[in-house]
Scaffold this active site. Sequence first.
Site, PDB file in Angstrom:
ATOM      1  N   GLY A 242     -14.342  -1.425  10.705  1.00 34.69           N
ATOM      2  CA  GLY A 242     -14.341  -2.608   9.517  1.00 34.69           C
ATOM      3  C   GLY A 242     -15.720  -2.256   8.699  1.00 34.69           C
ATOM      4  N   GLU A 285     -15.186   1.924  16.330  1.00 30.50           N
ATOM      5  CA  GLU A 285     -13.849   2.222  15.785  1.00 30.50           C
ATOM      6  C   GLU A 285     -13.673   2.227  14.477  1.00 30.50           C
ATOM      7  OE1 GLU A 285     -10.565   0.744  18.793  1.00 30.50           O
ATOM      8  OE2 GLU A 285     -11.034  -0.710  17.337  1.00 30.50           O
ATOM      9  N   CYS A 355       9.041   0.071 -10.939  1.00 26.80           N
ATOM     10  CA  CYS A 355       9.778  -1.118 -11.615  1.00 26.80           C
ATOM     11  C   CYS A 355       9.229  -2.167 -10.925  1.00 26.80           C
ATOM     12  CB  CYS A 355      11.227  -1.111 -11.339  1.00 26.80           C
ATOM     13  SG  CYS A 355      11.933   0.511 -11.886  1.00 26.80           S
ATOM     14  N   GLU A 356       7.956  -2.645 -11.235  1.00 25.30           N
ATOM     15  CA  GLU A 356       7.137  -3.385 -10.634  1.00 25.30           C
ATOM     16  C   GLU A 356       5.878  -3.940 -11.453  1.00 25.30           C
ATOM     17  OE1 GLU A 356       8.124  -4.667  -7.335  1.00 25.30           O
ATOM     18  OE2 GLU A 356       6.367  -5.883  -6.926  1.00 25.30           O
ATOM     19  N   TYR A 384      -5.851   4.173   4.063  1.00 26.95           N
ATOM     20  CA  TYR A 384      -4.940   2.984   4.066  1.00 26.95           C
ATOM     21  C   TYR A 384      -4.214   3.209   2.336  1.00 26.95           C
ATOM     22  CZ  TYR A 384      -7.516   1.255   7.682  1.00 26.95           C
ATOM     23  OH  TYR A 384      -8.140   0.751   8.793  1.00 26.95           O
TER      24      TYR A 384
HETATM   25  N1  LLP Z   1      -9.741  -1.310  14.847  1.00 33.62           N
HETATM   26  C1  LLP Z   1      -8.829  -1.897  14.606  1.00 33.62           C
HETATM   27  C2  LLP Z   1      -8.397  -2.689  15.980  1.00 33.62           C
HETATM   28  C3  LLP Z   1      -7.987  -2.116  13.494  1.00 33.62           C
HETATM   29  O1  LLP Z   1      -7.369  -3.137  13.323  1.00 33.62           O
HETATM   30  C4  LLP Z   1      -8.711  -1.395  12.294  1.00 33.62           C
HETATM   31  C5  LLP Z   1      -7.938  -1.926  10.965  1.00 33.62           C
HETATM   32  C6  LLP Z   1      -9.853  -0.627  12.532  1.00 33.62           C
HETATM   33  C7  LLP Z   1     -10.270  -0.438  13.802  1.00 33.62           C
HETATM   34  C8  LLP Z   1     -10.440   0.211  11.367  1.00 33.62           C
HETATM   35  O2  LLP Z   1     -11.023  -0.755  10.454  1.00 33.62           O
HETATM   36  P1  LLP Z   1     -11.625   0.023   9.105  1.00 33.62           P
HETATM   37  O3  LLP Z   1     -12.927   0.521   9.722  1.00 33.62           O
HETATM   38  O4  LLP Z   1     -10.825   0.956   8.651  1.00 33.62           O
HETATM   39  O5  LLP Z   1     -11.877  -1.181   8.259  1.00 33.62           O
HETATM   40  N2  LLP Z   1      -4.600  -1.718   4.935  1.00 33.62           N
HETATM   41  C9  LLP Z   1      -5.995  -2.593   4.914  1.00 33.62           C
HETATM   42  C10 LLP Z   1      -6.722  -2.251   5.976  1.00 33.62           C
HETATM   43  C11 LLP Z   1      -6.353  -2.786   7.300  1.00 33.62           C
HETATM   44  C12 LLP Z   1      -7.158  -2.631   8.464  1.00 33.62           C
HETATM   45  C13 LLP Z   1      -6.526  -2.751   9.564  1.00 33.62           C
HETATM   46  N3  LLP Z   1      -7.187  -2.521  11.028  1.00 33.62           N
HETATM   47  C14 LLP Z   1      -6.675  -1.976   3.474  1.00 33.62           C
HETATM   48  O6  LLP Z   1      -5.992  -1.057   2.910  1.00 33.62           O
HETATM   49  O7  LLP Z   1      -7.645  -2.375   3.168  1.00 33.62           O
END
Ligand code: LLP
Length: 431
Positions: A242, A285, A355-356, A384
């Site tokens: 996160g 993670e 088209c959006e 992402y």
């Molecule tokens: N662990 C779990 C259980 C997760 O669900 C996620 C992300 C991560 C780790 C990694 O999170 P990160 O370090 O990448 O923030 N599509 C969205 C982000 C969705 C994140 C989903 N889960 C975007 O483009 O911002």
Amino acid sequence: MDRLLLFPDTTKIEQDVLTIGGCDLASLAETFGTPLYVYDQATLDGAAAAYRQALAEAYPGPSGLTYAGKAFLCRALAEWIGRQGPWLDCSSLGEMTIAQAAGLPPERVLVHGVNKSAADLEAARRHAGVIVVDNLTELERIRRLPRPLPRLWLRFRPEVEVETHAHIQTGQSESKFGMEADEILQAARLCRREDLPLAGLHFHLGSQLRDPQPARQAIERTLALAAALDLGGEWSLCPGGGWGVAYHEDDLPQPDLAAYVRAVAEAVVEGCRRRGLPLPRLQLEPGRSLVARAGVAIYRVGAVKQTAGRRWLLLDGGLADNPRPALYAARYSALPVQGATRPPAGPAWFAGPYCESGDVLIAGLPFPDVAAGEWVAVPVSGAYQLSMASNYNGACRPAVVWLAEGQARLIQRRETPEDLLRRDLATEDGG
Ligand code: LLP
């Protein structure tokens, strides 16, 4: 120029052309076509090293990294994970298949999912080292799988809210993810009764975070639970991923990764000491903060259009390869690939060909005067974007190139219209 700080570590302007990893982006666009995504290996290596160093400095117990493959996964990236050492978080059979193709050993594969299918669970049983259990129904299913089982971690919903876009909050009380404290206790009892290999606790608060305080609070709640569970001397704690990154020059400086890791590590050490708990293996993670800045998207400006109060740069990609502005109001930046140092000539709106009306990649960015036919580079495109890319309007997903030591290697070819037809079947009468 602040905007350059958003680009990969190896980015330079040489003879007025942007280069990354020793490769000139204009030549890459010419060779591979656009939209084109490039990943700079040196920036990926640097991000992994920064995490490793921060963990080693801040945490006295065993620790490690799991890369959240949902941010971007393909064979080459999974192979990079294999060489670098992290584990890989897979959230489906599809991602597990990529992990296997890259030769990742099961002990480095961790499986997530809020509603894992029977096929997901069966693949996890054979090819993963850890299953993160989302709910009690899933635990019941796991109980009936043939043994031996991978280690089980329970996903806790700590009911902690974070400041980020609503679509990427996951740890608040009404979230669909994980189990509340009572359910965790129930799950742990079931594990004990059925002799299931319960080995850890997990939570994930959300994404694109800049403040470590909510993670400290969630760690406190998780440790209180751990104290009630008696997980033994060798247990794991994963506070999810996160940690955020800057997408736009207005977001700089970059969120301080080392400060985040320190805050998490301190909360774990301090909370365990107070409760007389053995230090867990601390497994972080991250997804975005490992890969986002290593990736850059290159588009060609097909036309420049002036409408009431707006200068539009119409690109050959947008919503289909990057739905993030539409989904999360994400704000991006950009530089021209050639003549990057030209002064801005007022704000520009960058839109794709789809088209959006929501297909606007960047709104109102101060930008030089560019003409049709020029290329623009959008930094922080490594997380992402491709993993959420679609075939909207029959769009073909972009080619991806890996840059290392002056060499450019195609790691994903551009999708073709024939690919789009590959899984379609004609109707019986051919009509
Ligand atoms: N662990 C779990 C259980 C997760 O669900 C996620 C992300 C991560 C780790 C990694 O999170 P990160 O370090 O990448 O923030 N599509 C969205 C982000 C969705 C994140 C989903 N889960 C975007 O483009 O911002």
